[in-house]
Design an enzyme around this catalytic site. Structure first.
Site, PDB file in Angstrom:
ATOM      1  N   GLU A  94      -1.024  -3.295   8.396  1.00 34.77           N
ATOM      2  CA  GLU A  94      -1.347  -3.167   9.823  1.00 34.77           C
ATOM      3  C   GLU A  94      -2.046  -1.851  10.139  1.00 34.77           C
ATOM      4  O   GLU A  94      -2.617  -1.695  11.229  1.00 34.77           O
ATOM      5  CB  GLU A  94      -0.076  -3.321  10.665  1.00 34.77           C
ATOM      6  CG  GLU A  94       0.859  -2.140  10.696  1.00 34.77           C
ATOM      7  CD  GLU A  94       1.774  -2.013   9.484  1.00 34.77           C
ATOM      8  OE1 GLU A  94       2.697  -1.183   9.536  1.00 34.77           O
ATOM      9  OE2 GLU A  94       1.572  -2.741   8.488  1.00 34.77           O
ATOM     10  N   HIS A 136       0.907  -0.233   4.193  1.00 35.46           N
ATOM     11  CA  HIS A 136       0.976  -0.798   5.539  1.00 35.46           C
ATOM     12  C   HIS A 136      -0.322  -1.558   5.839  1.00 35.46           C
ATOM     13  O   HIS A 136      -1.317  -0.930   6.205  1.00 35.46           O
ATOM     14  CB  HIS A 136       1.163   0.307   6.580  1.00 35.46           C
ATOM     15  CG  HIS A 136       2.520   0.924   6.585  1.00 35.46           C
ATOM     16  ND1 HIS A 136       3.557   0.413   7.330  1.00 35.46           N
ATOM     17  CD2 HIS A 136       3.007   2.001   5.926  1.00 35.46           C
ATOM     18  CE1 HIS A 136       4.634   1.156   7.141  1.00 35.46           C
ATOM     19  NE2 HIS A 136       4.330   2.123   6.288  1.00 35.46           N
ATOM     20  N   CYS A 150       6.145  -2.239   3.046  1.00 35.90           N
ATOM     21  CA  CYS A 150       6.655  -0.873   2.891  1.00 35.90           C
ATOM     22  C   CYS A 150       8.131  -0.897   2.492  1.00 35.90           C
ATOM     23  O   CYS A 150       8.460  -1.288   1.378  1.00 35.90           O
ATOM     24  CB  CYS A 150       6.394  -0.052   4.144  1.00 35.90           C
ATOM     25  SG  CYS A 150       6.613   1.728   3.858  1.00 35.90           S
TER      26      CYS A 150
END
Length: 214
Positions: free
Chosen positions: A194, A192, A82
């Site tokens: 995650e 992202h 990011c």
């Protein structure tokens, strides 16, 4: 035991990315740190972040992490996430114009105003939510990830590398932009991983196995 250092400069959801990396790790030790000396000894590095690039670069400089990153670039696998991808560029137009780490020549620019999209469709800024990433070249980090998989984005700026050979993935949001860039030992993503469920976890698992070859 291999070590993975998540760079903590006070910007980003470090708990989420550390938890995701620990979930996919085999015997790697995942550590969050703002100590440049400790991070320089790690086998792999992750540069995450959310927020404004001006504050990001100020904090990296204050903590002496910018010099550590420049010194380590090319020596070990590093993933930018990011705001991390934007910090790796040469320059950003955000925050009145900011010089960044310079791993990739090029700029970071703002999405066009919603009423100025080329296809006439109004889109909200920031670009927030799920979108597809088109794999533009073969790479070990795409292992077991289907072409045009969906990943989770939150950003108002996007990177424009000077050399298109650095682009490994693209995404459409009114304009087709580089959502993944690479060079030897560096792989950086605008989304992202995650927060991107199975595809994101697979990408992180692939990063832990990557030898750094472009």
């Amino acid at each position: 035991m291999a070590t993975v250092g998540i760079i903590d400069y006070g910007m980003g959801n470090l708990h989420s990315i550390a938890k995701a990396l620990r979930y996919v790790a085999s015997d790697e030790q995942i550590e969050v740190s703002f100590d440049p000396d400790a991070l320089s000894r790690m086998d792999r590095l992750v540069l995450p972040g959310v927020g404004a690039i001006g504050h990001c670069m100020d904090e990296l400089h204050r903590l002496e992490l910018d010099d550590m990153l420049r010194e380590q670039l090319g020596k070990k696998p590093l993933m930018g996430v990011c705001l991390g991808i934007e910090a790796l560029m040469g320059h950003s137009e955000e925050s009145g114009g900011v010089q960044c780490l310079g791993a990739f020549p090029g700029d970071t620019v703002h999405f066009a105003a919603p009423d100025a999209q080329p296809d006439g469709v109004r889109r909200k800024i920031p670009h927030m939510g799920w979108n597809q990433v088109r794999q533009e070249r073969h790479h070990p980090l795409w292992k077991d990830i289907a072409p045009a998989s969906w990943f989770y984005f939150v950003h108002s700026y996007y990177v424009v590398p000077s050399d298109e050979r650095h682009i490994a993935g693209t995404t459409d949001y009114g304009v087709r932009f580089a959502s993944v860039i690479l060079r030897p030992n560096v792989f950086a993503v605008q989304f992202h991983p995650e927060k991107s469920q199975s595809a994101g976890l697979q990408l992180l698992a692939n990063f832990l196995e990557w030898d750094g070859a472009a």
